[in-house]
Design a protein around this motif. Structure first.
Motif, PDB file in Angstrom:
ATOM      1  N   MET A  70       0.837  -1.184   0.000  1.00 51.40           N
ATOM      2  CA  MET A  70       0.000   0.000   0.000  1.00 51.40           C
ATOM      3  C   MET A  70       0.875   1.238   0.000  1.00 51.40           C
ATOM      4  O   MET A  70       2.036   1.208   0.417  1.00 51.40           O
ATOM      5  CB  MET A  70      -0.961  -0.028   1.187  1.00 51.40           C
ATOM      6  N   THR A  71       0.329   2.354  -0.455  1.00 49.18           N
ATOM      7  CA  THR A  71       1.014   3.639  -0.436  1.00 49.18           C
ATOM      8  C   THR A  71       0.154   4.616   0.356  1.00 49.18           C
ATOM      9  O   THR A  71      -1.016   4.832   0.024  1.00 49.18           O
ATOM     10  CB  THR A  71       1.240   4.180  -1.846  1.00 49.18           C
ATOM     11  N   VAL A  72       0.734   5.195   1.400  1.00 52.02           N
ATOM     12  CA  VAL A  72       0.002   6.075   2.298  1.00 52.02           C
ATOM     13  C   VAL A  72       0.413   7.516   2.030  1.00 52.02           C
ATOM     14  O   VAL A  72       1.605   7.848   2.063  1.00 52.02           O
ATOM     15  CB  VAL A  72       0.271   5.725   3.771  1.00 52.02           C
ATOM     16  N   GLU A  81       5.813   0.321   4.773  1.00 47.20           N
ATOM     17  CA  GLU A  81       4.875   0.941   3.836  1.00 47.20           C
ATOM     18  C   GLU A  81       5.584   1.990   2.978  1.00 47.20           C
ATOM     19  O   GLU A  81       6.544   2.630   3.418  1.00 47.20           O
ATOM     20  CB  GLU A  81       3.732   1.624   4.598  1.00 47.20           C
ATOM     21  N   THR A  88      -3.195   4.548  -1.770  1.00 47.77           N
ATOM     22  CA  THR A  88      -4.288   3.668  -1.369  1.00 47.77           C
ATOM     23  C   THR A  88      -4.886   4.042  -0.010  1.00 47.77           C
ATOM     24  O   THR A  88      -5.993   3.629   0.313  1.00 47.77           O
ATOM     25  CB  THR A  88      -3.806   2.211  -1.298  1.00 47.77           C
ATOM     26  N   GLU A  89      -4.142   4.777   0.831  1.00 49.21           N
ATOM     27  CA  GLU A  89      -4.634   5.259   2.114  1.00 49.21           C
ATOM     28  C   GLU A  89      -4.176   6.696   2.303  1.00 49.21           C
ATOM     29  O   GLU A  89      -3.095   7.069   1.849  1.00 49.21           O
ATOM     30  CB  GLU A  89      -4.117   4.417   3.296  1.00 49.21           C
ATOM     31  N   VAL A 115      -8.669   4.857  -3.424  1.00 56.76           N
ATOM     32  CA  VAL A 115      -8.244   5.043  -2.035  1.00 56.76           C
ATOM     33  C   VAL A 115      -9.174   4.247  -1.134  1.00 56.76           C
ATOM     34  O   VAL A 115     -10.395   4.394  -1.187  1.00 56.76           O
ATOM     35  CB  VAL A 115      -8.254   6.538  -1.644  1.00 56.76           C
ATOM     36  N   ARG A 116      -8.584   3.404  -0.306  1.00 56.73           N
ATOM     37  CA  ARG A 116      -9.356   2.516   0.568  1.00 56.73           C
ATOM     38  C   ARG A 116      -9.903   3.229   1.794  1.00 56.73           C
ATOM     39  O   ARG A 116     -10.991   2.902   2.280  1.00 56.73           O
ATOM     40  CB  ARG A 116      -8.475   1.355   1.019  1.00 56.73           C
ATOM     41  N   GLN A 135      -5.739   1.120   9.287  1.00 55.67           N
ATOM     42  CA  GLN A 135      -5.434  -0.213   8.764  1.00 55.67           C
ATOM     43  C   GLN A 135      -6.504  -1.257   9.066  1.00 55.67           C
ATOM     44  O   GLN A 135      -6.400  -2.396   8.587  1.00 55.67           O
ATOM     45  CB  GLN A 135      -4.085  -0.671   9.322  1.00 55.67           C
TER      46      GLN A 135
END
Length: 315
Positions: free
Chosen positions: A1-3, A25, A65-66, A107-108, A220
């Motif tokens: 994932m990419t924050v 991450e 993604t976050e 984006v989750r 998360q």
């Protein structure tokens, strides 16, 4: 994932970026400032939180993604001193981010760092997320507006939004003159402190490491049952109790402390507060790890290691 961490160079954003990198991450730190000396998995992007086009470019380029949204004009004092700026950065900036996330997709979760100031005068002690939100300060009003806008975007556009309500996060390197830091600076320098009023103010002081633990659990979690989570310790102390804890660490330190609520700015009394109910966060696995005594000791050790110059004390 990419924050993506907006405000990633700030007091809370920077250690959050480092913690995420330590967990393996990929992280994008978005801020008007850069910190440098970060792990290779961290990319620093300079930008303004109100620049929607820039945010959209970052989301697309790095496959975010976050999102943890920490960029803001922070605190009651700053919001009173510059209300138009606080509204622009906090509200317009959040809308720019929400719009960008909805346009790009993928984006989750978006975790918005909110504040106990959204509650205004606490209706209960401890106060829960479903208790009335009646903010009385410009800062609290902007933060509550962002929460309501986040809920709107969630309902109308599918924004995966959640708010984390924090309370007086403290730790080494805190950049503002808010308790406990001025008193600790005085104690480290061998000075007495004075606070004309504030002895009755109750605060749920939250050490920065605990705040980050809670933020990450919300970010998360596989699924969330709520849109708002208190992240604090669940225990409040008044300023006399805070002074007593510091005196245990530095018996020679003295404070002249008046009664009543703290003044956050001239003529601006703090809202009546207390502890935050952290039942929802505990259900995600959150447990505060740093008691107030240990947090204060860590800050004193850091101050004494760096031998800072300090002046006076204000809340």
């Amino acid at each position: 994932m990419t924050v993506l961490v907006t405000g990633g160079a700030g007091f809370l954003g920077h250690p959050l970026v480092r913690r995420l990198a330590g967990l393996g991450e990929r992280v994008v730190s978005f801020d008007r400032l850069t910190r440098g000396s970060l792990p290779p998995s961290v990319t620093e992007v300079v930008g303004d939180i109100t620049d929607g086009a820039r945010l959209e470019h970052v989301l697309r380029t790095y496959g975010v993604t976050e999102v943890v949204h920490a960029a803001a004009v922070v605190g009651v004092t700053a919001s009173v001193a510059g209300l138009p700026t606080a509204v622009h950065v906090n509200v317009d900036g959040a809308v720019a981010l929400f719009e960008a996330v909805c346009r790009v997709g993928g984006v989750r979760r978006v975790v918005d760092l909110s504040s106990e100031e959204t509650y205004g005068h606490f209706a209960g002690d401890p106060i829960g997320e479903d208790d009335p939100a009646l903010p009385v300060s410009p800062y609290g009003i902007t933060k509550y507006a962002v929460e309501r806008l986040g809920a709107y975007y969630a309902d109308q556009h599918g924004l995966p939004y959640a708010a984390v309500r924090l309370c007086w996060v403290y730790g080494p390197g805190f950049p503002r003159r808010r308790l406990p830091h001025p008193w600790l600076q005085d104690a480290a320098a061998g000075r007495a402190s004075r606070l004309a009023q504030g002895g009755d103010q109750r605060i749920d002081f939250t050490y920065v490491d605990d705040a980050i633990d809670g933020i990450l659990l919300v970010a998360q979690a596989e699924r969330l049952g709520h849109r708002a989570y208190n992240v604090a310790t669940g225990h409040a102390v008044d300023m006399r109790e805070l002074a007593a804890e510091i005196t245990k660490l530095r018996p020679d330190w003295r404070v002249d402390l008046g009664d009543g609520p703290i003044e956050m700015a001239p003529g601006v009394a703090a809202a009546r507060k207390g502890a935050l109910d952290i039942t929802r966060a505990r259900a995600l696995g959150y447990t505060p790890r740093v008691p107030l005594s240990e947090g204060l000791a860590r800050i004193l050790a850091d101050l004494e290691a760096r031998h800072p110059l300090t002046q006076g004390s204000n809340p």
